[in-house]
Every structure is written in C-alpha cells, then in structure tokens.
Motif scaffolding. Sequence first.
Motif, PDB file in Angstrom:
ATOM      1  N   GLY A 174       0.782  -1.230   0.000  1.00 19.72           N
ATOM      2  CA  GLY A 174       0.000   0.000   0.000  1.00 19.72           C
ATOM      3  C   GLY A 174       0.811   1.276   0.000  1.00 19.72           C
ATOM      4  N   GLN A 175       2.088   1.199  -0.361  1.00 22.23           N
ATOM      5  CA  GLN A 175       2.956   2.367  -0.268  1.00 22.23           C
ATOM      6  C   GLN A 175       3.251   3.013  -1.619  1.00 22.23           C
ATOM      7  OE1 GLN A 175       6.319   2.146   2.375  1.00 22.23           O
ATOM      8  NE2 GLN A 175       5.442   0.475   3.558  1.00 22.23           N
ATOM      9  N   VAL A 176       2.530   2.647  -2.667  1.00 22.51           N
ATOM     10  CA  VAL A 176       2.732   3.268  -3.968  1.00 22.51           C
ATOM     11  C   VAL A 176       1.415   3.872  -4.462  1.00 22.51           C
ATOM     12  CG1 VAL A 176       4.653   1.772  -4.641  1.00 22.51           C
ATOM     13  CG2 VAL A 176       2.303   1.091  -5.197  1.00 22.51           C
ATOM     14  N   VAL A 315     -17.142  11.137  -3.150  1.00 20.94           N
ATOM     15  CA  VAL A 315     -15.696  11.276  -3.341  1.00 20.94           C
ATOM     16  C   VAL A 315     -14.912  10.955  -2.075  1.00 20.94           C
ATOM     17  CG1 VAL A 315     -15.964  12.988  -5.153  1.00 20.94           C
ATOM     18  CG2 VAL A 315     -15.798  13.743  -2.780  1.00 20.94           C
ATOM     19  N   GLN A 316     -15.598  10.625  -0.991  1.00 14.38           N
ATOM     20  CA  GLN A 316     -14.911  10.383   0.280  1.00 14.38           C
ATOM     21  C   GLN A 316     -14.256   9.005   0.340  1.00 14.38           C
ATOM     22  OE1 GLN A 316     -18.279  10.259  -0.003  1.00 14.38           O
ATOM     23  NE2 GLN A 316     -18.337   8.053   0.306  1.00 14.38           N
ATOM     24  N   GLY A 317     -14.718   8.060  -0.457  1.00 19.85           N
ATOM     25  CA  GLY A 317     -14.126   6.725  -0.454  1.00 19.85           C
ATOM     26  C   GLY A 317     -14.718   5.824   0.613  1.00 19.85           C
ATOM     27  N   ALA A 318     -14.290   4.558   0.608  1.00 19.46           N
ATOM     28  CA  ALA A 318     -14.870   3.550   1.495  1.00 19.46           C
ATOM     29  C   ALA A 318     -14.515   3.782   2.952  1.00 19.46           C
ATOM     30  CB  ALA A 318     -14.420   2.149   1.055  1.00 19.46           C
ATOM     31  N   LEU A 319     -13.256   4.129   3.238  1.00 17.43           N
ATOM     32  CA  LEU A 319     -12.851   4.292   4.632  1.00 17.43           C
ATOM     33  C   LEU A 319     -13.607   5.449   5.294  1.00 17.43           C
ATOM     34  CD1 LEU A 319      -8.972   3.734   4.553  1.00 17.43           C
ATOM     35  CD2 LEU A 319     -10.766   2.112   5.158  1.00 17.43           C
ATOM     36  N   LEU A 320     -13.561   6.607   4.659  1.00 21.23           N
ATOM     37  CA  LEU A 320     -14.222   7.770   5.244  1.00 21.23           C
ATOM     38  C   LEU A 320     -15.737   7.614   5.298  1.00 21.23           C
ATOM     39  CD1 LEU A 320     -12.158  10.776   3.846  1.00 21.23           C
ATOM     40  CD2 LEU A 320     -12.574  10.227   6.246  1.00 21.23           C
ATOM     41  N   LYS A 429      -2.235   4.621  -0.204  1.00 25.21           N
ATOM     42  CA  LYS A 429      -3.222   3.936   0.645  1.00 25.21           C
ATOM     43  C   LYS A 429      -2.734   3.816   2.083  1.00 25.21           C
ATOM     44  CE  LYS A 429      -5.290   0.985  -2.977  1.00 25.21           C
ATOM     45  NZ  LYS A 429      -4.438   1.372  -4.110  1.00 25.21           N
ATOM     46  N   ARG A 430      -1.457   3.503   2.248  1.00 28.07           N
ATOM     47  CA  ARG A 430      -0.906   3.295   3.586  1.00 28.07           C
ATOM     48  C   ARG A 430      -1.046   4.547   4.447  1.00 28.07           C
ATOM     49  NH1 ARG A 430       0.264  -0.806   6.792  1.00 28.07           N
ATOM     50  NH2 ARG A 430       1.164  -1.934   5.033  1.00 28.07           N
ATOM     51  N   GLN A 490      -4.330  -4.884  -2.003  1.00 29.24           N
ATOM     52  CA  GLN A 490      -5.183  -4.256  -1.002  1.00 29.24           C
ATOM     53  C   GLN A 490      -5.298  -5.087   0.281  1.00 29.24           C
ATOM     54  OE1 GLN A 490      -8.729  -2.152  -2.568  1.00 29.24           O
ATOM     55  NE2 GLN A 490      -8.441  -3.386  -4.408  1.00 29.24           N
ATOM     56  N   GLU A 491      -4.539  -6.149   0.364  1.00 30.91           N
ATOM     57  CA  GLU A 491      -4.647  -7.021   1.531  1.00 30.91           C
ATOM     58  C   GLU A 491      -3.487  -6.849   2.498  1.00 30.91           C
ATOM     59  OE1 GLU A 491      -7.250 -10.729  -0.318  1.00 30.91           O
ATOM     60  OE2 GLU A 491      -5.059 -10.832  -0.397  1.00 30.91           O
ATOM     61  N   PHE A 492      -2.850  -5.676   2.479  1.00 27.78           N
ATOM     62  CA  PHE A 492      -1.729  -5.441   3.388  1.00 27.78           C
ATOM     63  C   PHE A 492      -2.239  -5.223   4.812  1.00 27.78           C
ATOM     64  CE2 PHE A 492      -2.882  -1.501   1.240  1.00 27.78           C
ATOM     65  CZ  PHE A 492      -3.080  -0.618   2.294  1.00 27.78           C
ATOM     66  N   SER A 493      -1.376  -5.488   5.771  1.00 23.89           N
ATOM     67  CA  SER A 493      -1.754  -5.449   7.183  1.00 23.89           C
ATOM     68  C   SER A 493      -2.072  -4.037   7.642  1.00 23.89           C
ATOM     69  CB  SER A 493      -0.617  -6.024   8.034  1.00 23.89           C
ATOM     70  OG  SER A 493      -0.899  -5.873   9.411  1.00 23.89           O
ATOM     71  N   THR A 494      -3.012  -3.936   8.574  1.00 22.52           N
ATOM     72  CA  THR A 494      -3.372  -2.650   9.173  1.00 22.52           C
ATOM     73  C   THR A 494      -2.783  -2.486  10.565  1.00 22.52           C
ATOM     74  OG1 THR A 494      -5.405  -3.605  10.077  1.00 22.52           O
ATOM     75  CG2 THR A 494      -5.533  -2.547   7.907  1.00 22.52           C
ATOM     76  N   SER A 495      -1.900  -3.377  10.967  1.00 19.61           N
ATOM     77  CA  SER A 495      -1.305  -3.303  12.300  1.00 19.61           C
ATOM     78  C   SER A 495      -0.551  -1.983  12.475  1.00 19.61           C
ATOM     79  CB  SER A 495      -0.330  -4.464  12.509  1.00 19.61           C
ATOM     80  OG  SER A 495       0.426  -4.273  13.695  1.00 19.61           O
ATOM     81  N   PRO A 496      -0.706  -1.315  13.632  1.00 19.73           N
ATOM     82  CA  PRO A 496       0.017  -0.057  13.868  1.00 19.73           C
ATOM     83  C   PRO A 496       1.523  -0.207  13.715  1.00 19.73           C
ATOM     84  CG  PRO A 496      -1.667  -0.382  15.536  1.00 19.73           C
ATOM     85  CD  PRO A 496      -1.595  -1.659  14.753  1.00 19.73           C
ATOM     86  N   ASN A 497       2.035  -1.419  13.958  1.00 23.39           N
ATOM     87  CA  ASN A 497       3.471  -1.646  13.815  1.00 23.39           C
ATOM     88  C   ASN A 497       3.933  -1.571  12.365  1.00 23.39           C
ATOM     89  OD1 ASN A 497       3.669  -2.101  16.596  1.00 23.39           O
ATOM     90  ND2 ASN A 497       3.208  -4.289  16.342  1.00 23.39           N
TER      91      ASN A 497
END
Length: 506
Positions: A174-176, A315-320, A429-430, A490-497
């Motif tokens: 998610g970093q690109v 235009v806010q997207g799924a997360l928002l 995304k990240r 789109q399946e990258f981890s959401t862990s705060p670490n």
Amino acid sequence: MTPRPVTPAWDRELVMRRTISDCKVLEGKHPVSALVEYADACRVVARFKEEAKWNPPYCQTYTMRAYIGDRMLAEGTGGSKKVARRKAAEASLDMLKFSSVSLTMSESLTFHDKIAKLCHEKFDTVVADIPVYLADWKVLAGVVMESKTNKTFEVISLASGSRFITGDALTTDGQVLVDSHAEILASRGMKRFFYHHIKKICMGQKSNILQIGGQGKVELASDIELHLYISTAPCGDGALFTHSAGLSVGENGHNPTFGNKKQGLLRTKLEQSEGQSPTPKVIQQYQDMNALRCGKRLRVMSCSDKLCKWNLLGVQGALLANMMEPVYFSSITLGTLYNHGHMARAMCCRLEKNCPIGSLPHGYKVNHPLLGTVSRKTAPQRSVKKLTHSVNWNSADGCPEMTDGTTGLLHNSGYSKTTLTTTKSRLCKRELLRSYNEIGTDVGLRTLVKNDYLATKQTSTQYQRCKKSLYAALHSQGYGTWLGLPRECQEFSTSPNCFPSYRAPR
C-alpha cells in the motif's frame, strides 16, 4: 536620472494584465531581448544565471536559467553560453504565452472561468519554488471549496499528472500511488483535507467545513460546496468522442449523448499504450498479480469511469464513508475538450440510461453536477511531452509534494526543503489508512479496523452495497465489467506496527 524602483516579487496581477498585448508586440524579436523587454514592462528585472554542471572535457555544454524578479522560469542547454541563454529565453516566453491564454479571462468572468482561474493561480503559487522544468505539467486538476455564507472560494487540493504505475512497480504494502492522473491525485489530497478537519472535531475544536449530521457521522456544512476543475476532458468516455462531435456549450440541465454502442463503455488505461480500451467482458473483477509479474500489461480504470463512480458513491471513499456522509462535487469545470452531451453521459447519466438505480442507502444518490467549460476559445497545454512526474498539494499539509507516476513513489529529483525519511507519498493507501487508524482509535471505532486494508474497507456496509448497485447497473446496460487491481495490492496489514515514521517535505 533616478532609477525606476524594481518590484522584487512576482507581480501576478500586473503580469496578467500585460501578458496578451506584450507577447504579441514581442513576436519576431530575439528571445533574450524579448524577455528583457517583457520584464521591463512588468517592472521586474530579467536575468540569466549559469547552472554549474560537470561535463567531460570532450562534451562541453552550458546550462543557463532565466529569472524574472526572484522567480525562476526555465532553463536552456547548449554548446555555448549564448545558445543556452537563448534557449532559456525561448522556453520562458513559451511559458508566459501559455499563461496569457489560460489565466487571463474576459472582464466578466463566468462561474467556470472563476474556478479555473483560482486553480491556475494557486498552482503557480504552490510551485513557485520548484524549477519550471520540474513543475511543468500536461494536465492540472483542483478542488475548490465554496462558502455560500461568506461568498468565498478557496482551493483546497491541487495536482498535476498524466501517468500511472507500471505493472512491475506494483507492491503489496500500500505504499505506492497506482493512478497519478491529476484528478485522481486531487481527490486523494481532498481526503487528506477531510481527515484534517475530522481530527479537529475529534479534538473538540470547531470546524467551519464539517459538522455532525443526524446519523452521527460528520458531513459538509450546509453552506459548503465543492467544485472540481480539470484542465482537459477526463480520459475515457468523457474525452474519446469530443473531437468527432465538436464542442458544445454548457446547458442548465443534463442532455446526454448516446450516439452508438461504443459510447458509455467502461474503459481502462493500458500500460505502454496511449488509448483507453473497453474492459474485457469477463466475470472476474480483479487482475491477476502473477500475470502482471510475468509481463502482462496493467490496466487501470479510466478517469471518466472513476468520476462516474464518485457521482454515485461520493468522493470520500470507502474508509471515510464509515465516518462521514457521502460527499459530491457540485460542479465539474473543464479547460479543454468540453462537449456537454459526452460529459453528461460519461459523468453520471449513463448510470440510469434505461432505468433508475434501485433503492440506495441513506445519503447516497446519482449526483448530476453542474457541467461547463471556461469561456476562452483556444487552450494550449502547458507541456508537449508526457512527463513522468506529478505535483500534489492540499491546504491541510500546506506544502507541495512531487511523485513519479510510473513508480508511484516520491520523485527522484532532489526537490525537497527537508530531508525525506521515506520514499512513499502522503497520498498512498498506507498513509490514508494511517489517518483513518488514528481517528478510529480516538472516537472508539477501532473495531472497524480489521486485519487488512481490504477487509477494513468492507466494514463500510452501506458504501459496499452502493458499489454493488453501481457495478450491476453498468454491467446490465452492457457497459462492461469494472476491472480492479489485484487483491494482493489491497490485503496489506493494518497493524500499527506496520506504519513507519513519515515526514513530508515542508
């Protein structure tokens, strides 16, 4: 004789008033003389400065940069200083002539003129410290916020760009940035703006932009409207048929054109190709990561299709969408290649060509924004070549960022006012997920953050239900299948670490 005082700053209004007449008078003169005379008319000083660059003895070249006042315009390279100076002057005059056409409107500005003018002027301010040969652009897009109460307009997000990532540069973290077309980056910058104001509300501060709605989510204040500007028609269905049909002026209502079966089709930007081909008629909606790794060309949905999607999902997207009500553009302004019938069809009207979309969740609708174009008749583009880099800016971050559209990472140009500790963009995304994570923790929505990014987006049930209605409506009318990126992206981890420290350029 007392010397005339020199204005050290870039006198933008004076330049705009003089640009058209001066450029016509200066035609036929030597470029260096023309630039000096032009600067004198604007009460600033034109100068040339040699840029020190190492060259081998057998290939001696010189690089000169042209300045007006304190602002650098363009640079030129040649076998002698004289040639380099002339090329720098030529490039600078070309840029000034473009500005005269794109920024100088008639004395009575239309609404669409005003939106375009604000975006162009703001972009020139944003990139003032970036060398012109880097800040040059082919497509520019911006989001303008209007306050009905205060009768003010403010640019909140800007971007330039016309490229997208190559398949071999795709990552699963998610970093690109996948799509670096200007309107896509401008919308992502707008999301940064939304997160900034939601954080203010979470901290108990007042926001004049957002307010708490009846459903417990934030929403745009009742007097706030958002307007989108794009310097040319969005790629795909909105631009493909404009040349053959000719231009048309805007209309009060939407009067879409449905001339043949090819009009309205979902189209994709294809890697290493200039055209936008229709999406393949397959049931599978996700591309295969292994196939892309083995050389299959990446496909990215066209900007026309994404804008059409926003006019249903917001235009806010799924997360928002978990935190705020759907947000829609009130208007879309084009700088070039505007045809009302094709834009109306591409932006929204094809969604309900044969029948209205069924019941939608609360707050969602088929949005029909005001469509129009600027009043000028000619509209040259800023760059004749397709540059790989993009510039983005938003009022929340307050500083420009330069990225490479083909890699999706920060541009390797050395432009930065501080040392970068990362190569990823603040719009990836990240980084947007980081903001969502922080707010979710603050307001007790941490349970909505699942183990991976894709699963987290799925928690927005109303948004996902509306998206299924969108895809079904498009597919049932024979427009094709929405083709998504590989699920692995789109399946990258959401862990705060998994969030390394990030510091953007200031």
